[in-house]
Design an enzyme around this catalytic site. Structure first.
Site, PDB file in Angstrom:
ATOM      1  N   SER A 157     -11.401  23.156 -34.184  1.00  0.00           N
ATOM      2  CA  SER A 157     -10.320  23.507 -35.109  1.00  0.00           C
ATOM      3  C   SER A 157      -9.673  22.274 -35.732  1.00  0.00           C
ATOM      4  O   SER A 157      -9.192  21.383 -35.036  1.00  0.00           O
ATOM      5  CB  SER A 157      -9.247  24.305 -34.367  1.00  0.00           C
ATOM      6  OG  SER A 157      -8.114  24.433 -35.200  1.00  0.00           O
ATOM      7  N   HIS A 182     -13.707  25.149 -37.858  1.00  0.00           N
ATOM      8  CA  HIS A 182     -12.692  26.209 -37.839  1.00  0.00           C
ATOM      9  C   HIS A 182     -11.461  25.760 -38.621  1.00  0.00           C
ATOM     10  O   HIS A 182     -10.856  24.720 -38.309  1.00  0.00           O
ATOM     11  CB  HIS A 182     -12.334  26.506 -36.380  1.00  0.00           C
ATOM     12  CG  HIS A 182     -11.482  27.706 -36.178  1.00  0.00           C
ATOM     13  ND1 HIS A 182     -11.973  28.992 -36.185  1.00  0.00           N
ATOM     14  CD2 HIS A 182     -10.148  27.822 -35.945  1.00  0.00           C
ATOM     15  CE1 HIS A 182     -10.985  29.849 -35.962  1.00  0.00           C
ATOM     16  NE2 HIS A 182      -9.852  29.161 -35.815  1.00  0.00           N
ATOM     17  N   GLY A 218      -0.627  30.517 -33.754  1.00  0.00           N
ATOM     18  CA  GLY A 218       0.458  29.770 -34.396  1.00  0.00           C
ATOM     19  C   GLY A 218       0.395  28.281 -34.119  1.00  0.00           C
ATOM     20  O   GLY A 218       0.732  27.477 -34.977  1.00  0.00           O
ATOM     21  N   PHE A 219      -0.047  27.935 -32.934  1.00  0.00           N
ATOM     22  CA  PHE A 219      -0.032  26.526 -32.548  1.00  0.00           C
ATOM     23  C   PHE A 219      -1.254  26.167 -31.709  1.00  0.00           C
ATOM     24  O   PHE A 219      -1.741  26.996 -30.942  1.00  0.00           O
ATOM     25  CB  PHE A 219       1.231  26.200 -31.740  1.00  0.00           C
ATOM     26  CG  PHE A 219       2.496  26.542 -32.473  1.00  0.00           C
ATOM     27  CD1 PHE A 219       3.025  25.670 -33.419  1.00  0.00           C
ATOM     28  CD2 PHE A 219       3.119  27.766 -32.269  1.00  0.00           C
ATOM     29  CE1 PHE A 219       4.167  26.004 -34.128  1.00  0.00           C
ATOM     30  CE2 PHE A 219       4.263  28.107 -32.978  1.00  0.00           C
ATOM     31  CZ  PHE A 219       4.792  27.224 -33.911  1.00  0.00           C
ATOM     32  N   GLY A 220      -1.682  24.936 -31.841  1.00  0.00           N
ATOM     33  CA  GLY A 220      -2.714  24.413 -30.963  1.00  0.00           C
ATOM     34  C   GLY A 220      -2.079  23.982 -29.647  1.00  0.00           C
ATOM     35  O   GLY A 220      -0.850  23.949 -29.517  1.00  0.00           O
ATOM     36  N   GLY A 221      -2.908  23.686 -28.666  1.00  0.00           N
ATOM     37  CA  GLY A 221      -2.413  23.103 -27.418  1.00  0.00           C
ATOM     38  C   GLY A 221      -1.762  24.072 -26.458  1.00  0.00           C
ATOM     39  O   GLY A 221      -1.063  23.657 -25.535  1.00  0.00           O
ATOM     40  N   GLY A 265      -8.194  29.460 -28.702  1.00  0.00           N
ATOM     41  CA  GLY A 265      -6.906  29.163 -28.095  1.00  0.00           C
ATOM     42  C   GLY A 265      -7.031  28.760 -26.635  1.00  0.00           C
ATOM     43  O   GLY A 265      -7.474  29.551 -25.800  1.00  0.00           O
ATOM     44  N   GLY A 266      -6.718  27.502 -26.366  1.00  0.00           N
ATOM     45  CA  GLY A 266      -6.740  27.032 -24.975  1.00  0.00           C
ATOM     46  C   GLY A 266      -8.131  26.878 -24.389  1.00  0.00           C
ATOM     47  O   GLY A 266      -8.278  26.776 -23.167  1.00  0.00           O
ATOM     48  N   GLY A 282      -9.497  23.064 -30.315  1.00  0.00           N
ATOM     49  CA  GLY A 282      -8.762  22.074 -31.093  1.00  0.00           C
ATOM     50  C   GLY A 282      -8.470  20.858 -30.249  1.00  0.00           C
ATOM     51  O   GLY A 282      -9.168  19.840 -30.292  1.00  0.00           O
TER      52      GLY A 282
HETATM   53  C1  DX5 Z   1      -4.079  28.965 -32.849  1.00  0.00           C
HETATM   54  C2  DX5 Z   1      -5.247  28.622 -33.748  1.00  0.00           C
HETATM   55  C3  DX5 Z   1      -6.302  27.883 -33.013  1.00  0.00           C
HETATM   56  C4  DX5 Z   1      -5.866  26.561 -32.476  1.00  0.00           C
HETATM   57  C5  DX5 Z   1      -6.658  26.227 -31.242  1.00  0.00           C
HETATM   58  O1  DX5 Z   1      -3.142  29.624 -33.564  1.00  0.00           O
HETATM   59  O2  DX5 Z   1      -5.814  29.783 -34.312  1.00  0.00           O
HETATM   60  O3  DX5 Z   1      -7.498  27.792 -33.763  1.00  0.00           O
HETATM   61  O4  DX5 Z   1      -5.998  25.523 -33.392  1.00  0.00           O
HETATM   62  O5  DX5 Z   1      -6.182  25.053 -30.695  1.00  0.00           O
HETATM   63  P1  DX5 Z   1      -6.346  24.702 -29.144  1.00  0.00           P
HETATM   64  O6  DX5 Z   1      -7.823  24.691 -28.866  1.00  0.00           O
HETATM   65  O7  DX5 Z   1      -5.707  23.376 -29.016  1.00  0.00           O
HETATM   66  O8  DX5 Z   1      -5.662  25.811 -28.376  1.00  0.00           O
HETATM   67 ZN    ZN Z   2      -7.933  29.732 -35.166  1.00  0.00          ZN
END
Ligand code: DX5
Ligand code: ZN
Length: 216
Positions: free
Chosen positions: A7, A32, A143-146, A177-178, A198
């Protein structure tokens, strides 16, 4: 073998196209692209112009996996198709006429995906399995990575995989996600065929190694 779709949400936004090329050089199967509108999810990322500029940088062969976390995504599918998306994934929770939206994506010559938030049942897909090229089971609230993976979703991945086998279909099952090098095998064993990652890729000391381990 599963595919990995790193991502770009975890990339440096001022050098996005470079980030995409870097991932491809390090063995990414897909790229992604997380599109967020600040309404469906509490964050804002980027729109069609970013996809068009990434497409210019990576060339016609790269697979751009575009995840729309936006309300009423049907308003923008044509713009993202024109920008060069290979696949457009919409959330079942965000579009009233899901079957119509999926058909409209395919009519634009783009692969169609449907994403489910962690709390959404796989039964939301019962009448659209024939209209999808990919089912995305969100393993975090988007909404967020990590964030940390929500283990309950693994059961949903298994159920989607069972439905896929029962119906004799061959759509991809994506998780997002995760995802990391520790839980990737569990997800692949449950039926995931595309793993989004990500932070686990961008923060890894050896990006190529992280990509190989997550893909399996
Ligand atoms: C979350 C996004 C994901 C995110 C994944 O809202 O759709 O694609 O970037 O990030 P990680 O792998 O860090 O959870
Ligand atoms: Zn995504």
């Amino acid at each position: 073998m599963a595919k990995i779709s790193p991502s770009l949400l975890s990339a440096d936004f001022s050098r996005m196209a470079e980030g995409a090329s870097f991932l491809i050089q390090h063995g990414a199967d897909w790229i992604h692209c997380d599109v967020m509108d600040g309404s469906f999810v509490p964050n804002i990322s980027f729109g069609p112009k970013m996809i068009a500029d990434i497409r210019k940088a990576v060339g016609p062969e790269a697979f751009l996996d575009v995840h729309l976390m936006i309300d009423q995504p049907e308003r923008y599918i044509e713009a993202f198709a024109k920008a060069g998306a290979s696949l457009i994934c919409v959330h079942a929770e965000a579009t009233t006429h899901l079957q119509r939206t999926l058909t409209a994506i395919r009519d634009l010559g783009v692969k169609a995906g449907v994403a489910l938030n962690p709390a959404t049942s796989e039964h939301a897909l019962d009448y659209v399995y024939g209209d999808v090229d990919l089912v995305l089971c969100m393993t975090v609230n988007p909404g967020f990575g990590g964030q940390k993976l929500i283990p309950a979703v693994i059961e949903k991945v298994k159920k989607v995989d069972e439905a896929k086998k029962k119906l004799g279909l061959d759509f991809e099952i994506e998780v997002d996600g995760g995802v990391n090098t520790e839980n990737a095998m569990l997800l692949r064993d449950a039926g995931a065929t595309v793993l989004v990652a990500g932070n686990a890729v961008f923060k890894a000391p050896d990006v190529g190694e992280a990509i190989r381990l997550i893909r399996g």
